[in-house]
Design an enzyme around this catalytic site. Structure first.
Site, short mmCIF file in Angstrom:
data_model
loop_
_atom_site.label_atom_id
_atom_site.label_comp_id
_atom_site.label_asym_id
_atom_site.label_seq_id
_atom_site.Cartn_x
_atom_site.Cartn_y
_atom_site.Cartn_z
N ARG A 164 0.78 -1.25 0.00
CA ARG A 164 0.00 0.00 0.00
C ARG A 164 0.81 1.30 0.00
NH1 ARG A 164 -4.39 -2.43 -1.91
NH2 ARG A 164 -5.66 -3.53 -0.38
N ASP B 101 -1.70 -12.85 -1.65
CA ASP B 101 -2.52 -11.72 -2.10
C ASP B 101 -2.89 -10.83 -0.92
OD1 ASP B 101 -3.82 -10.00 -3.79
OD2 ASP B 101 -5.61 -11.25 -4.02
#
Length: 440
Positions: A62, A301
């Site tokens: 992120r 993931d």
């Protein structure tokens, strides 16, 4: 032989199989297996299993731009607490990782902050297609990532013409998110407000299969190797198994562990991810093909969102869940319960990533390789608690789950970065090296 570090008395998982032996490390690499070793430091691994370092080839940490959910430091901390020694991080940040400058920015941000070794994907766009052959060869780059669906803005490459342009530029294996954007747009009406169990109805099996068949055809026309990420349907795995000359693929622990009939009623939108958690029958089919040898790697993931975001009513809730810290614990528990073997897990998390991505010097316990080890207690019985989780998002869909098998230590290039849930004093992660970049 004099060595810097000796791992003593463990059950060491060598390419030839497990052996009770010692391992000697000098200057960050393995220099001896067995024999008489005089060490500056010794780690007693008696009663423990020493695995090749676990590589998670799909995480979303992120940073930059979305640090409220996660950043490179907190994501890497979660990784090593879960026994992961290296990660490949995805390009859907703000800004996207779609240029040489963006790759360099991530590498600079990672320096002295990431606990594990790392590489960064370059995101394919309609605008950078002709530059990807140069971008994929940047040091610290894991390769190119294509989002055929489930993305927005520049990182969405959904039509065949632009997909062909991307595949024509470069030579390394391309990672693919294979969901058909056009079918999903046509099926938006299948979403039921407030009902996350409609998520796999909207993003149905055919959305995945259409995209997988399309990209296989385009890859074959371009003579380009591809890697299909987070496969969720047994039918796709059957097709991918027939195309091994050009395609490898990944499954996730989430899709091997959760089933929609149980997950959506109990944790709701916290089970929402793309491609979706599907039925127990789908889960059983994934296990069938995993034990037939079709999936090449396990990826987490890892895609965290804050609790506040995930608690929004469907479909306003974002897709994605954390997973890098729980990847190995979940798989060790599956081994304990007889669903697969430890050797298969090792292949999926170390030898597999090394083989298909051409990682230099990692993926096995052998002389000359990086001294990356994941040390586990296969008999430890424990419960996943929020206090153990290091991701900034602070939650997991597996909180409260009782497991057998636990990561005890994470060693990266001869540095003990985690032992019994305690981190080292500093982060020593460095960029992963790739044969295609290092040796042309």
């Amino acid at each position: 032989m004099n060595v810097d570090l000796k791992l003593k008395g463990g059950r060491v998982h060598l390419p030839s199989g497990p052996a009770e032996t010692d391992v000697g490390i000098r200057d960050g690499r393995i220099v001896a297996i067995g024999g008489s070793l005089e060490a500056g430091e010794t780690i007693d691994c008696t009663g423990l299993d020493v695995l090749p370092g676990v590589i998670d080839s799909q995480v979303h940490f992120r940073e930059p731009g979305l640090e409220a959910k996660e950043d490179l430091e907190s994501g890497a901390r979660a990784a090593v607490l879960g026994g992961v020694t290296a990660v490949f991080e995805m390009p859907n940040t703000k800004p996207n990782t779609d240029s040489a400058e963006a790759v360099q920015d991530k590498l600079a941000r990672a320096r002295d902050r990431m606990w594990c070794d790392h590489a960064f994907y370059v995101g394919a766009t309609n605008n950078n297609a002709e530059h990807l052959a140069e971008l994929e060869r940047l040091p610290g780059t894991a390769g190119v990532k294509i989002f055929m669906g489930a993305s927005t803005g520049d990182l969405l490459v959904s039509d065949d013409a632009n997909l062909a342009r991307v595949l024509a530029s470069g030579h390394r294996r391309v990672a693919i998110h294979a969901e058909d954007e056009f079918r999903m747009q046509d099926r938006l009406g299948e979403r039921v407000a407030g009902d996350p169990s409609s998520h796999p109805v909207w993003r149905d099996d055919e959305s995945a299969m259409l995209a997988t068949r399309r990209i296989l055809g385009l890859a074959r026309a371009a003579r380009r190797r591809i890697h299909v990420l987070h496969v969720t349907t047994p039918a796709e795995l059957e097709v991918l198994g027939q195309n091994k000359d050009i395609a490898t693929c990944e499954v996730t622990p989430q899709h091997l562990t959760l089933a929609g009939e149980e997950a959506y009623p109990t944790i709701g939108t916290f089970a929402q991810m793309n491609p979706p958690i599907r039925s127990a029958a789908h889960r059983a089919g994934l296990w069938h093909w995993l034990n037939q040898g079709v999936p090449d790697v396990l990826g987490s993931d890892h895609a965290p969102h804050t609790r506040e975001e995930k608690a929004k009513p469907y479909p306003d809730s974002p897709s994605g869940m954390p997973g890098v810290q729980t990847l190995l614990p979940l798989m060790l528990n599956h081994v304990a319960e007889g669903r697969t073997t430890l050797q298969r897990v090792i292949d999926l998390t170390s030898a597999g990533p090394q083989r298909i991505f051409g990682i230099a010097g990692k993926g096995r316990i052998a002389v000359g390789y990086d001294a990356d080890f994941t040390v586990v207690d296969l008999k430890a019985r424990w419960t996943i608690e929020e206090s153990w989780l290091a991701s900034r998002c602070g939650w997991s869909p597996f909180t409260g789950m009782q497991l057998t098998g636990k990561p005890i230590g994470t060693i990266v290039r001869g540095h003990r970065v985690m032992w019994e849930a305690e981190l080292a004093h500093r982060a020593i992660g460095r960029p992963v090296r790739f044969e295609a970049v290092e040796f042309g």
